[in-house]
Scaffold this motif. Structure first.
Motif, PDB file in Angstrom:
ATOM      1  N   ILE A  63       2.413   6.721  -7.226  1.00 53.73           N
ATOM      2  CA  ILE A  63       2.130   7.716  -6.179  1.00 53.73           C
ATOM      3  C   ILE A  63       3.244   8.768  -6.126  1.00 53.73           C
ATOM      4  N   GLU A 123       1.332   5.520  -0.132  1.00 55.15           N
ATOM      5  CA  GLU A 123       0.647   6.757   0.251  1.00 55.15           C
ATOM      6  C   GLU A 123       1.512   7.966  -0.078  1.00 55.15           C
ATOM      7  N   GLU A 136       3.383   0.384   2.864  1.00 54.18           N
ATOM      8  CA  GLU A 136       2.996  -0.579   3.891  1.00 54.18           C
ATOM      9  C   GLU A 136       2.825  -1.951   3.251  1.00 54.18           C
ATOM     10  N   ILE A 173       0.865  -1.182   0.000  1.00 53.76           N
ATOM     11  CA  ILE A 173       0.000   0.000   0.000  1.00 53.76           C
ATOM     12  C   ILE A 173       0.903   1.233   0.000  1.00 53.76           C
ATOM     13  N   SER A 218      -3.247   0.308  -3.690  1.00 48.74           N
ATOM     14  CA  SER A 218      -2.786  -1.046  -3.376  1.00 48.74           C
ATOM     15  C   SER A 218      -2.186  -1.665  -4.624  1.00 48.74           C
ATOM     16  N   ALA A 253      -3.963  12.758   0.626  1.00 47.54           N
ATOM     17  CA  ALA A 253      -3.646  11.539   1.375  1.00 47.54           C
ATOM     18  C   ALA A 253      -4.024  10.307   0.556  1.00 47.54           C
ATOM     19  N   ILE A 254      -3.726  10.351  -0.730  1.00 46.88           N
ATOM     20  CA  ILE A 254      -4.153   9.287  -1.641  1.00 46.88           C
ATOM     21  C   ILE A 254      -3.379   8.002  -1.358  1.00 46.88           C
ATOM     22  N   GLN A 255      -4.100   6.900  -1.364  1.00 51.90           N
ATOM     23  CA  GLN A 255      -3.503   5.583  -1.134  1.00 51.90           C
ATOM     24  C   GLN A 255      -3.874   4.649  -2.280  1.00 51.90           C
ATOM     25  N   ALA A 298      -9.137   1.699  -0.776  1.00 53.83           N
ATOM     26  CA  ALA A 298      -9.305   3.153  -0.670  1.00 53.83           C
ATOM     27  C   ALA A 298     -10.378   3.620  -1.654  1.00 53.83           C
ATOM     28  N   ARG A 307       5.027   6.749   2.277  1.00 56.79           N
ATOM     29  CA  ARG A 307       4.793   5.551   3.078  1.00 56.79           C
ATOM     30  C   ARG A 307       4.507   4.359   2.173  1.00 56.79           C
TER      31      ARG A 307
END
Ligand SMILES: Nc1nc2c(c(=O)[nH]1)N[C@H]1C(S)=C(S)[C@@H](COP(=O)(O)O)O[C@H]1N2
Ligand SMILES: [Mo]
Length: 372
Positions: A208, A156, A215, A154, A166, A162-164, A223, A213
């Protein structure tokens, strides 16, 4: 030749006479900082998009990030979480690749009932091609020690959206990287300075910007932009989602709408083709609305997941003509006619429009967009 020229400059700009070659901005009034700007593909040659003309898609504006304060965090299902400053990242082995980025919503006016009449780039220019340089994700993931139970990553960004997103871990390991450089210089603020994820050949949203970040996870984050957006209702009544790969597309950039043929005679038809599955294998061009096709020349080298330039000679008789191009890639995929795309996907499409584009040349040499 009798007087000296202008002084030197610290950073070059295009000739003032080329000031008409600009991105076309379409801002979403209701949401500050949300909108797109389009690459003027119809004004460009070759395959590399100048950084100042790379298309933009922002969900909440362009953050101003001090490079010495920015950090990348890798955490989640890992043996140990890691934090990197931009200086630390730059000490890892870097590699560079020439790659296109295309928004999943590019060309979506093709779904409209009537053919949109705009410059070619202002309908298909949410796609650009740069040389991106950065650190392979596989290196960083190995250092963090990914848990065998994980299969997603994931990502970010550090903007206010704050777009996420996967991403399957297998793709992340195969060819994704975190980029620090674009066309030789640091990434432009609009394109993700100081760090962006690059996911070659897949929907632009996955790459992104202002990456902060990563994860490692067992499940996708689900999202908003991968549930409410980037999903489409199919004729079967089921919605498709996680449609990551950008299928093959081609576009004649010259001649194209807004340009005018100056009388009958010899012209070169020029365009771009690309595929998120691999290399462009061939581009065929038709000048009679699809009755006959002939292979165009591909500018070498043909790189995977990058813009490929095609060109072919044409003698215009002065009679009305319909120009089309059709790309095939090395997976065997062939760019579909619009009617075939609609038959397969139905009328609820918004993303992933990649049908063959038709330009009509009339007796006056004017060019318009038509459906055939
Ligand atoms: N942090 C962040 N990353 C983002 C976005 C965004 O708004 N914020 N937009 C995404 C979308 S939808 C696309 S198509 C690409 C556009 O990249 P570009 O603006 O460099 O062309 O960035 C993706 N990455
Ligand atoms: Mo996008």
């Amino acid at each position: 030749m009798k007087t000296p020229g202008q002084p030197f400059s610290n950073y070059g700009q295009p000739s003032l006479q080329e000031r008409g070659v600009v991105r076309w901005i379409s801002a979403n009034r209701g949401v500050p900082g949300n909108g797109v700007s389009w690459t003027p593909l119809h004004d460009l040659e070759g395959t590399i998009t100048p950084s100042g003309l790379h298309f933009e898609r922002h969900h909440n504006g362009v953050p101003q990030i001090p490079i010495d304060q920015h950090r990348l965090l890798i955490h989640g299902q890992v043996r140990r979480a890691l934090t990197f400053s931009m200086g630390e990242l730059a000490r890892y082995p870097i590699r560079s690749d020439i790659l296109f980025i295309e928004c999943g919503g590019n060309s979506n006016a093709g779904w409209h009932q009537l053919p949109q009449q705009t410059r070619a780039g202002f309908m298909h220019g949410l796609a650009s091609c740069s040389e991106w340089a950065g650190v392979p994700l596989s290196l960083l993931l190995d250092e963090a020690g990914v848990d065998a139970s994980a299969s997603w990553l994931i990502a970010e960004g550090a903007d206010a959206a704050a777009i996420q997103v996967s991403l399957p871990l297998a793709k992340a390991r195969r060819d994704c990287f975190v980029a620090l450089y674009q066309n030789g210089e640091r990434i432009r603020p609009e394109n993700g300075y100081p760090l962006r994820l690059i996911v070659p050949g897949w929907e632009g949203v996955l790459s992104i910007k202002w990456l902060r970040r990563l994860e490692v996870a067992r499940e996708p984050v689900m999202a908003r932009n991968e549930t409410a957006r980037y999903t489409e209702l199919q004729p079967s009544g089921k919605a498709r989602m996680f449609t990551f790969v950008m299928d093959a597309k081609s576009l004649i950039t010259s001649p194209s709408p807004g340009q005018r043929l100056d009388g009958k005679g010899v012209y070169e038809i020029r365009g771009l083709a690309w595929s998120g599955r691999g290399r462009i294998r061939s581009v065929e061009v038709s000048t009679d609305g699809g009755a006959h096709w002939a292979a165009a020349q591909l500018q070498q080298p043909v790189l995977p997941l990058a813009f490929t330039r095609f060109r072919t000679g044409w003698t215009w008789s002065g009679a009305p003509a319909v120009l089309k191009s059709r790309a095939s890639d090395d997976s065997g995929y062939v760019q579909p006619e619009r009617s075939a795309l609609i038959a397969e996907r139905g009328r609820h499409g918004y993303f992933h429009y990649n049908a063959i584009v038709s330009w009509q040349v009339d007796e006056d040499g004017e060019i318009s967009h038509v459906y055939t």
